[in-house]
Design a protein around this motif. Structure first.
Motif, short mmCIF file in Angstrom:
data_model
loop_
_atom_site.label_atom_id
_atom_site.label_comp_id
_atom_site.label_asym_id
_atom_site.label_seq_id
_atom_site.Cartn_x
_atom_site.Cartn_y
_atom_site.Cartn_z
N TRP A 78 0.94 -1.14 0.01
CA TRP A 78 0.29 -0.06 0.22
C TRP A 78 0.67 1.37 -0.22
N LEU A 79 1.84 1.47 0.73
CA LEU A 79 3.02 2.44 0.69
C LEU A 79 3.38 2.64 -0.23
N GLY A 95 3.47 19.25 -2.83
CA GLY A 95 3.24 18.07 -1.74
C GLY A 95 2.60 17.23 -2.32
N LEU A 96 2.53 16.82 -2.87
CA LEU A 96 1.82 15.40 -3.55
C LEU A 96 3.64 14.39 -3.89
N THR A 97 4.95 15.05 -3.85
CA THR A 97 6.22 14.17 -4.65
C THR A 97 6.34 14.31 -2.78
N MET A 98 6.32 15.72 -1.74
CA MET A 98 6.44 15.64 -0.39
C MET A 98 5.69 13.50 -0.08
N MET A 99 4.79 13.82 0.09
CA MET A 99 3.70 13.15 0.67
C MET A 99 4.28 11.33 -0.45
N GLY A 100 4.41 11.97 -1.69
CA GLY A 100 4.94 10.57 -2.55
C GLY A 100 6.02 9.27 -1.52
N PHE A 101 7.07 10.58 -1.91
CA PHE A 101 8.67 10.03 -1.64
C PHE A 101 8.25 9.36 0.42
N SER A 102 7.57 10.48 1.12
CA SER A 102 8.04 9.86 2.13
C SER A 102 6.93 8.85 1.93
N LEU A 103 6.23 8.45 1.68
CA LEU A 103 5.11 6.98 1.78
C LEU A 103 6.29 5.79 1.03
N TRP A 104 6.98 6.03 -0.12
CA TRP A 104 8.12 5.16 -0.53
C TRP A 104 8.49 4.64 0.43
N GLY A 124 8.84 4.95 3.24
CA GLY A 124 8.73 3.60 4.53
C GLY A 124 8.34 2.63 4.21
N ALA A 125 8.07 2.32 2.13
CA ALA A 125 7.92 0.87 2.25
C ALA A 125 9.37 0.25 1.67
N ILE A 126 10.19 1.05 1.89
CA ILE A 126 11.15 0.57 1.67
C ILE A 126 12.27 0.25 2.96
N VAL A 127 11.37 0.97 4.27
CA VAL A 127 12.26 0.80 5.35
C VAL A 127 11.27 -0.34 5.78
N LEU A 128 10.02 -0.76 5.65
CA LEU A 128 9.94 -1.83 5.90
C LEU A 128 10.38 -2.79 5.46
N MET A 129 10.41 -2.69 3.69
CA MET A 129 10.75 -3.86 3.20
C MET A 129 12.08 -4.92 3.88
N ARG A 130 13.11 -3.74 4.26
CA ARG A 130 14.83 -4.04 4.16
C ARG A 130 13.91 -4.32 5.52
#
Length: 246
Positions: free
Chosen positions: A20-21, A208-217, A219-225
């Motif tokens: 989702w993230l 605002g869109l890219t800030m939120m998008g990269f932040s979610l991305w 978070g997803a990378i951190v969870l995968m790692r």
């Protein structure tokens, strides 16, 4: 917080949350980048080079935010001995270093047409470069501590020395933040503060869109790692147990 100290409970949340993230973040990144490229006007002074900020600003934010998260994880590890805190620190380090490097690279690309130089040893750029070196140091310490512990480490986390390094390195964060205020340099002053923004709203809104998008991305990378580290730790623990039984 301790409800997710058990890796199994953490994974039960991380597995469904990761896609989702990842996909929501990627969608917002693409939408913000497209809007920034095609729907916003060029700046009256900087021209089209102002569009680099849609990548540069989120990268700077996540480079600093990544180290802040590592420092918090180090504090939790040392004070509350949370078993996943060290794992989180290890998982954040590599993407944090990556976004710091992206920040420096995009800043140099922006600086060449704007300042007439690829690099300037001013307070902001130098302190961000120091942050990148701090990330490299943390990654090296975490890897060395894991190898010293036979590849398993403290539940796949980091050593106490590595955690202390994360806390000490956080001293650089306020220097980065206030550098454009403390020292006069080519780098512009704060554009976005609690009191508002000096950037025209016609140019600002896709950020605002890219800030939120990269932040979610991120978070997803951190969870995968984190999931990968826990899986590797589980395999190594099983191999070690079999070696003792043999």
């Amino acid at each position: 917080m301790h409800a997710f100290a058990n890796p199994a409970k953490f994974l039960s949340l991380a597995r469904p949350l990761t896609p989702w993230l990842f996909w929501l973040g990627l969608t917002l990144i693409l939408a913000g980048a497209a809007c920034g490229l095609f729907l916003t006007p060029a700046d009256y002074l900087q021209g089209d080079s102002v569009r680099i900020m849609y990548i540069h600003v989120p990268a700077a934010w996540l480079g600093m935010g990544g180290w802040s998260s590592m420092a918090i994880a180090a504090l939790v590890q040392m004070v509350w001995r949370h078993p996943l805190a060290g794992v989180a620190g290890r998982a954040i380090a590599v993407p944090g270093a990556l976004f710091t490097a992206i920040c420096l690279a995009t800043g140099s690309i922006w600086g060449r047409p704007t300042w007439g130089t690829w690099w300037e040893w001013d307070g902001r750029m130098t302190s961000m470069l120091v942050l990148l070196f701090l990330y490299f140091g943390y990654i090296a310490l975490a890897r060395a501590s894991a190898e010293q512990a036979g590849g398993i480490g403290d539940n796949g986390g980091v050593s106490r020395v590595t955690a202390i390094f994360a806390l000490v390195g956080a001293v650089n964060l306020p220097i980065i933040n206030r550098s454009v205020v403390w020292w006069n340099s080519l780098h512009q002053g704060p554009s976005i503060t609690m009191r508002g923004s000096t950037i025209d709203s016609a140019i600002l809104w896709p950020l605002g869109l890219t800030m939120m998008g990269f932040s979610l991305w991120f978070g997803a990378i951190v969870l995968m790692r984190m999931r990968a580290i826990l899986a590797q730790n589980k395999v190594e623990a099983r191999l070690a147990r079999r070696a003792r039984e043999a």
